[in-house]
Design an enzyme around this catalytic site. Structure first.
Site, PDB file in Angstrom:
ATOM      1  CB  CYS A  55      -0.914   0.037   1.217  1.00  0.00           C
ATOM      2  SG  CYS A  55      -2.084  -1.323   1.269  1.00  0.00           S
ATOM      3  NE  ARG A 132      -2.780  -4.370  -2.782  1.00  0.00           N
ATOM      4  CZ  ARG A 132      -2.301  -3.684  -1.763  1.00  0.00           C
ATOM      5  NH1 ARG A 132      -2.560  -2.398  -1.665  1.00  0.00           N
ATOM      6  NH2 ARG A 132      -1.549  -4.264  -0.855  1.00  0.00           N
TER       7      ARG A 132
HETATM    8  C1  BEZ Z   1       0.580  -4.646   1.856  1.00  0.00           C
HETATM    9  O1  BEZ Z   1       1.778  -4.874   1.803  1.00  0.00           O
HETATM   10  O2  BEZ Z   1       0.118  -3.576   1.510  1.00  0.00           O
HETATM   11  C2  BEZ Z   1      -0.322  -5.720   2.381  1.00  0.00           C
HETATM   12  C3  BEZ Z   1       0.061  -7.037   2.223  1.00  0.00           C
HETATM   13  C4  BEZ Z   1      -0.752  -8.048   2.696  1.00  0.00           C
HETATM   14  C5  BEZ Z   1      -1.960  -7.727   3.336  1.00  0.00           C
HETATM   15  C6  BEZ Z   1      -2.336  -6.412   3.471  1.00  0.00           C
HETATM   16  C7  BEZ Z   1      -1.529  -5.399   2.970  1.00  0.00           C
END
Ligand code: BEZ
Length: 220
Positions: A55, A132
């Site tokens: 993110c 997402r």
């Molecule tokens: C992330 O790195 O943004 C992420 C990875 C796994 C679950 C939720 C967020």
């Protein structure tokens, strides 16, 4: 229908062509109302959580490309289950580490009322994090395209811009965007519905596979 689903889970998912459900919420730029963003394009997107690696890369890149979205008359609006104060702390950390300020609004959705209305919460997931999901909403408030990526894969910002370019060029030129279309490239015309044109076409594909001339769009 999966009989283990609750009625809320089996509610009809949003589709292309639906009006984007309106909502009011707190955000990092103050209170926002979705319908207050009409007359411009809007990309509404969810992320699983603040302070997570993928993110963070998405937000850094979106903030760096903010001028490109602005050039296309498009606002960005992010959303997650995290609190407003978590959003603030994350944006401060991003600013300090990457020297970029995220100025588009990030909405807080602690009750998931917005995330559920938009189908951003996977009903079978064990946690409440939004996946997402990205909605491309046109100036009339209509959902024109959507994408859904898993939590462990970041979105392509160039592809988000290309989709926006394609949607805008489709409207501006009343044309179709072919595979891999990029701004400035020819688009396609709808197939004829006239049998005489079918029989009179130069070759066997010319009646349904017809390029337009030069096209216009904001991305070029
Ligand atoms: C992330 O790195 O943004 C992420 C990875 C796994 C679950 C939720 C967020």
């Amino acid at each position: 229908m999966d009989t283990n689903e609750t009625p809320a889970e089996s509610a009809r998912a949003l589709r292309i062509g639906d009006s984007a459900p309106d909502f009011e919420a707190r955000s990092t730029i103050g209170p926002v109302k979705l319908s207050g963003f009409r007359d411009r394009w809007l990309i509404l997107f969810s992320h699983p959580a603040d302070f997570t690696p993928v993110c963070t890369t998405e937000f850094v890149e979106l903030a760096r490309q903010a001028d490109e979205f602005e050039k296309r008359d498009c606002n960005l609006m992010a959303l997650s289950v995290d609190s407003l104060f978590s959003h603030f702390a994350w944006l401060r950390a991003i600013r300090d580490r990457f020297d970029v300020e995220v100025r588009f609004p990030i909405v807080e959705d602690p009750t998931l009322v917005i995330g559920r209305a938009y189908g951003m919460v996977a009903p079978k997931d064990n946690d409440s994090a939004t996946v997402r999901t990205t909605f491309f909403i046109d100036p009339a408030g209509v959902i024109r395209a959507m994408t859904c990526y898993p939590a462990n894969m970041g979105r392509s910002i160039p592809e988000m811009l290309r989709m926006l370019d394609a949607l805008q060029a489709i409207d501006a030129n009343e044309a179709l965007a072919p595979a891999n279309w990029q701004p400035g490239e020819p688009m396609l015309r709808s197939p004829t519905q006239d049998l005489d044109e079918v029989f009179g076409a130069g070759d066997e594909t010319a009646w349904f596979l017809r390029e337009t001339g030069k096209t216009t769009g904001k991305g070029k």
